[in-house]
Design an enzyme around this catalytic site. Structure first.
Site, PDB file in Angstrom:
ATOM      1  N   GLU A 103      -4.790   1.818  -7.369  1.00 19.27           N
ATOM      2  CA  GLU A 103      -4.981   1.339  -8.746  1.00 19.27           C
ATOM      3  C   GLU A 103      -6.414   0.876  -8.971  1.00 19.27           C
ATOM      4  OE1 GLU A 103      -1.767  -1.474  -9.515  1.00 19.27           O
ATOM      5  OE2 GLU A 103      -0.423   0.184  -9.949  1.00 19.27           O
TER       6      GLU A 103
ATOM      7  N   GLU B  33       4.117   5.597  -7.229  1.00 18.98           N
ATOM      8  CA  GLU B  33       4.813   4.321  -7.459  1.00 18.98           C
ATOM      9  C   GLU B  33       5.617   4.425  -8.737  1.00 18.98           C
ATOM     10  OE1 GLU B  33       2.777   0.560  -7.391  1.00 18.98           O
ATOM     11  OE2 GLU B  33       1.368   1.280  -5.866  1.00 18.98           O
TER      12      GLU B  33
HETATM   13  C1  BG6 Z   1       1.518  -1.891  -8.475  1.00 15.78           C
HETATM   14  C2  BG6 Z   1       0.918  -2.190  -7.132  1.00 15.78           C
HETATM   15  O1  BG6 Z   1       0.664  -2.412  -9.411  1.00 15.78           O
HETATM   16  O2  BG6 Z   1       2.725  -2.480  -8.817  1.00 15.78           O
HETATM   17  C3  BG6 Z   1       1.919  -2.652  -6.081  1.00 15.78           C
HETATM   18  O3  BG6 Z   1       0.185  -1.092  -6.638  1.00 15.78           O
HETATM   19  C4  BG6 Z   1       2.905  -3.600  -6.734  1.00 15.78           C
HETATM   20  O4  BG6 Z   1       1.211  -3.210  -5.007  1.00 15.78           O
HETATM   21  C5  BG6 Z   1       3.657  -2.853  -7.814  1.00 15.78           C
HETATM   22  O5  BG6 Z   1       3.763  -4.239  -5.846  1.00 15.78           O
HETATM   23  C6  BG6 Z   1       4.761  -3.654  -8.475  1.00 15.78           C
HETATM   24  O6  BG6 Z   1       4.252  -4.879  -8.941  1.00 15.78           O
HETATM   25  P1  BG6 Z   1       4.937  -6.256  -8.577  1.00 15.78           P
HETATM   26  O7  BG6 Z   1       4.108  -7.276  -9.179  1.00 15.78           O
HETATM   27  O8  BG6 Z   1       6.306  -6.185  -9.133  1.00 15.78           O
HETATM   28  O9  BG6 Z   1       4.951  -6.308  -7.088  1.00 15.78           O
END
Ligand code: BG6
Length: 483
Positions: A189, A381
């Site tokens: 990111e 993701e």
């Molecule tokens: C993304 C990141 O922004 O979102 C991850 O690359 C992160 O590292 C994921 O865990 C989900 O966000 P959160 O805050 O729910 O963990």
């Protein structure tokens, strides 16, 4: 959906070292920036204080922690459980597993003369274990952490010295794992730098008079370091593929008022700026105009533009959790995201954390990215953070997670089958429960596998399959046909 996903489609799960591993002081590892982030209980959280940390909080974390909790220090103890966890990923049929290498495990201070052999050996063991189940590692070089000492000595990525230090780290791991890792990502990111400069670049706001200048200079250093890593990867592992990684912020106009449309377009362009640099190899004109207007002057080395132009990525990976709405008019209610926010969309439902769920938006985004770049895309993701509770029979019936993933995968299928978009794979975020990046909770769970751990670090760390475990196994076994 029949025969839609390519035979070699990479199904799997995605994690990051600092949210997963634990063992923060074992095997010669140095403290990383993630190890310094304290847990703030929900009732004490204000705005994004769980993401931004002050110099005082940072320095304190080197000393006796006292009552302060640092959840990313223990993660979910993959450091000791990796065999068991990888066996479960194998049972689900994963084709790939996304993980990051903790820079501080390899170079504890970031600028050490020699790498830490114990740290290198740890990832050898992990990759060997993955190989037993035919799971291809997908490795992120930098996922929201760096050796904490680099913040003390250099102010993180604001200093150009970081380019060479990072390049040495990348070169070390490319040489070491050249026979074990075929898929690489440079910076997770990379667009998080302006909003979460500490996570993304080890930048502590109170140390700079002009934070915008520092942030974009740090980003420039990461662009160059990323391009250098691409170059080295091609030289050292010619058969590998290396990509960039963007938090994709799909943005809709609130209405068809042209002013709203322009505003949403602008947001999209600002989001594409990062991939423009990494895929097209140069800064777009729009961002140059923005820098002029904001009085931001990027100092470039004599070779920087050439390095960027000559070392663009093989593929584009991105995270996608939600979509956003923008309006040119007065701001309405805003809906949160992990690091970003937008206006509320009345057509969408939200997760328990207020993230707006939009599977069709994923298809829109896949189309936009493919139209713009014509490069293979990889969704690295996507997933639903939720509170999971066992039912009376002791089972985690996480149908909400299954629904979320099913609808998103369905839209990927349509983008492939009907729109002709080239998609390499899909890795669901946090296939095993891990620590949240934005809130440092573990109770915001994404996993197919539950971990017995609470937000205060208490629990047995026992792993239990949730209902979604068998569901995802069947999705992979049927190559996306049986959703
Ligand atoms: C993304 C990141 O922004 O979102 C991850 O690359 C992160 O590292 C994921 O865990 C989900 O966000 P959160 O805050 O729910 O963990």
């Amino acid at each position: 959906m029949k025969n839609i996903f390519p035979e070699d489609f990479l199904w799997g799960g995605a994690t990051a070292a600092n949210q997963l591993e634990g063992g923060y002081n074992l095997g010669g590892k140095g403290l990383s920036t993630a190890d310094m982030i304290p847990f703030i209980p929900k009732e004490e959280r204000t705005g994004d204080n769980a993401v931004h940390i002050t110099s005082e909080v940072f320095e304190q974390a080197f000393e006796d922690a006292g009552d302060t909790l640092y959840p990313k220090r223990w993660g979910v103890d993959f450091y000791h459980h990796y065999k068991e966890d990888i066996a479960l990923f194998g049972e689900m049929g994963f084709k790939t597993f996304r993980l990051s290498i903790s820079w501080a495990r390899i170079f504890p201070n970031g600028d050490d003369v020699a790498p830490n052999e114990e740290g290198l050996a740890f990832y050898d063991k992990v990759f060997d274990e993955l190989a037993k189940y035919n799971i291809e590692p997908l490795v992120t070089l930098s996922h929201y952490e760096m050796p904490a000492v680099l913040v003390q000595r250099y102010d993180g990525w604001a200093d150009r010295a970081l380019i060479d230090l990072f390049t040495r780290f990348a070169e070390t791991v490319f040489h070491r794992y050249k026979d074990k890792v075929k898929y690489w990502l440079t910076f997770n990111e990379i667009n998080a730098m302006p909003l979460a400069p500490y996570n993304a670049g080890g930048i502590i706001n109170d140390r700079f008079d002009n934070i915008d200048q520092a942030v974009y200079q740090a980003l420039h250093h990461q662009f160059v370091a990323s391009a250098q890593a691409v170059k080295l990867c091609r030289e050292i592992i010619p058969s590998a593929q290396i990509g960039c990684m963007l938090a994709r912020l799909e943005t809709y106009p609130e209405t068809c008022n042209p002013a709203d449309v322009l505003k949403a377009l602008r947001q999209d362009q600002m989001n594409f700026f990062y991939t423009d640099v990494q895929v097209r190899g140069h800064y777009p004109n729009l961002i140059k105009k923005h820098f002029e207007a904001e009085n931001i002057n990027i100092e470039m080395g004599p070779e920087d533009e050439k390095i960027l132009a000559e070392n663009t990525v093989d593929f584009i990976s991105f995270s996608y959790y939600m979509s956003f709405v923008e309006s040119a008019g007065p701001k309405g209610d805003r809906a949160p995201g992990n690091l970003f926010s937008g206006l509320k969309n009345p057509y969408l439902e939200s997760s328990e954390w207020g993230w707006q769920i939009d599977p069709v938006g994923l298809r829109v985004t896949l189309n936009k990215l493919y139209d713009r770049y014509e490069k293979p895309l990889f969704i690295v993701e996507n997933g639903l953070g939720a509170i999971d509770v066992k039912d009376e029979n002791g089972v985690f019936q996480d149908d909400y997670r299954i629904d979320y993933l099913r609808e998103h995968i369905r839209e990927i299928g349509k983008a492939i089958a009907e729109d002709g978009v080239e998609v390499m794979g899909f890795t669901s975020w946090g296939p095993i429960d891990i620590i949240s990046v934005s809130t440092s909770e573990v109770s915001k769970r994404y996993g197919f596998i539950h971990v017995d751990l609470d937000d205060y670090g208490k629990g047995t760390m026992e792993r239990t399959k949730k209902k979604s475990f068998d569901w995802f196994k069947q999705v992979i076994a049927s190559n996306g046909e049986d959703l």
